[in-house]
Enzyme design. Structure first.
Site, mmCIF file in Angstrom:
data_model
loop_
_atom_site.group_PDB
_atom_site.id
_atom_site.type_symbol
_atom_site.label_atom_id
_atom_site.label_comp_id
_atom_site.label_asym_id
_atom_site.label_seq_id
_atom_site.Cartn_x
_atom_site.Cartn_y
_atom_site.Cartn_z
ATOM 1 N N HIS A 147 36.609 48.293 30.872
ATOM 2 C CA HIS A 147 35.826 47.350 30.062
ATOM 3 C C HIS A 147 35.061 48.255 29.106
ATOM 4 O O HIS A 147 33.921 48.641 29.377
ATOM 5 C CB HIS A 147 34.854 46.538 30.923
ATOM 6 N N LYS A 206 39.995 40.544 27.292
ATOM 7 C CA LYS A 206 39.988 39.073 27.372
ATOM 8 C C LYS A 206 39.693 38.433 26.019
ATOM 9 O O LYS A 206 38.726 37.676 25.847
ATOM 10 C CB LYS A 206 38.976 38.576 28.397
HETATM 11 P P1 BMP Z 1 35.825 43.895 41.492
HETATM 12 O O1 BMP Z 1 37.045 44.348 42.326
HETATM 13 O O2 BMP Z 1 34.712 44.889 41.521
HETATM 14 O O3 BMP Z 1 35.385 42.499 41.835
HETATM 15 O O4 BMP Z 1 36.299 43.885 39.967
HETATM 16 C C1 BMP Z 1 37.281 43.020 39.485
HETATM 17 C C2 BMP Z 1 37.656 43.341 38.073
HETATM 18 O O5 BMP Z 1 38.697 42.481 37.653
HETATM 19 C C3 BMP Z 1 36.519 43.182 37.051
HETATM 20 O O6 BMP Z 1 36.681 44.199 36.078
HETATM 21 C C4 BMP Z 1 36.785 41.827 36.411
HETATM 22 O O7 BMP Z 1 36.396 41.801 35.044
HETATM 23 C C5 BMP Z 1 38.299 41.698 36.517
HETATM 24 N N1 BMP Z 1 38.801 40.318 36.694
HETATM 25 C C6 BMP Z 1 38.479 39.539 37.799
HETATM 26 O O8 BMP Z 1 37.729 39.964 38.690
HETATM 27 N N2 BMP Z 1 39.033 38.283 37.907
HETATM 28 C C7 BMP Z 1 39.857 37.747 36.972
HETATM 29 O O9 BMP Z 1 40.337 36.646 37.154
HETATM 30 C C8 BMP Z 1 40.191 38.542 35.849
HETATM 31 C C9 BMP Z 1 39.658 39.822 35.732
HETATM 32 O O10 BMP Z 1 39.987 40.567 34.687
#
Ligand code: BMP
Length: 239
Positions: free
Chosen positions: A41, A72
């Site tokens: 990001h 996105k």
């Molecule tokens: P984490 O495993 O720490 O929850 O991070 C998930 C990552 O995936 C974040 O960068 C978030 O922006 C991205 N993401 C998500 O969690 N769900 C979606 O549906 C789409 C995503 O891009």
């Protein structure tokens, strides 16, 4: 991408949600050997500069991983063209993959394609999202993503989704919301296991963020753990 995954025996993508250049480069260097894809990001990096991109690309080469800027995009074609190709981050010039919502209609894909296709980039459509209450998790909306992906399969490389959505084309499915230890966070995130995502849902890549570098975690140890869990779940599907 598939050759890289096979060679590294990894279907792990790390979601590098850190906020400084040094943290991002350190994390990429640490987890690089165990991942096929680094998800960024870039707009959360407080001290972003072009040297970060140069160094990120060097790490991608050193450890053989690809880069996915999770931007996105969600605007009309004419606007996303500028957001993708220009501005501070110049995403199209360094990121192998990026993604978009199809809320604005087909024009968003057409706009991104004009910029990304000549550079050999691939687009992922956010056909579903990990929070249970996401408006994207609507069968009509998800099906529309599949239709547009098939129509633009010369640029669309796949989907962000919890499961394989179609066998009609060789699309990649990447799934965020993956965790081995917890089931969610306090803001709607929902975690599923690599087994559920890869073995049962036929996704291709697991995207893991805080499960790897959250408080008190050793990113190298956790990346190895998720790589192993992901690859075993993938092999289980083949057998
Ligand atoms: P984490 O495993 O720490 O929850 O991070 C998930 C990552 O995936 C974040 O960068 C978030 O922006 C991205 N993401 C998500 O969690 N769900 C979606 O549906 C789409 C995503 O891009």
């Amino acid at each position: 991408m598939l050759l890289l995954m096979e060679a590294k025996q990894s279907n792990l993508s790390v979601a590098a949600d850190v906020t400084t250049k040094k943290e991002l480069l350190d994390l990429a260097d640490q987890v690089g050997p165990y991942i096929c894809l680094l998800k960024t990001h870039i707009d959360i990096i407080v001290d972003f500069d072009q040297d970060l991109i140069v160094q990120l690309q060097a790490l991608a080469k050193k450890h053989q991983f690809m880069i996915f800027e999770d931007r996105k995009f969600a605007d009309i074609g004419n606007t996303v063209k500028m957001q993708y190709g220009a501005g501070v981050h110049r995403i199209a010039h360094w990121s192998h993959f990026t993604n978009c919502h199809i809320v604005p209609g087909e024009g968003i894909i057409q706009g991104l394609k004009q910029v990304g296709q000549p550079l050999g980039r691939g687009l992922l459509l956010l056909a579903e999202m990990s929070p249970a209450d996401s408006l994207a998790n609507n069968p009509t909306y998800t099906a529309k993503n599949v239709d547009l992906a098939l129509k633009h399969s010369d640029f669309v490389a796949g989907f962000i989704a919890s499961r394989r959505l179609t066998d009609d084309h060789d699309f990649l499915t990447m799934t965020p919301g993956v965790g081995l230890d917890v089931t969610g966070d306090s803001m709607g995130q929902r975690y599923r296991s690599p087994k559920q995502i890869l073995t049962e849902n036929y996704s291709d890549i697991i995207i893991v963020g805080r499960g790897i570098y959250g408080t008190g975690k050793d990113p190298v140890h956790e990346a190895q753990r998720y790589q192993r869990a992901g690859w075993e779940a993938y092999l289980a599907r083949l057998s």
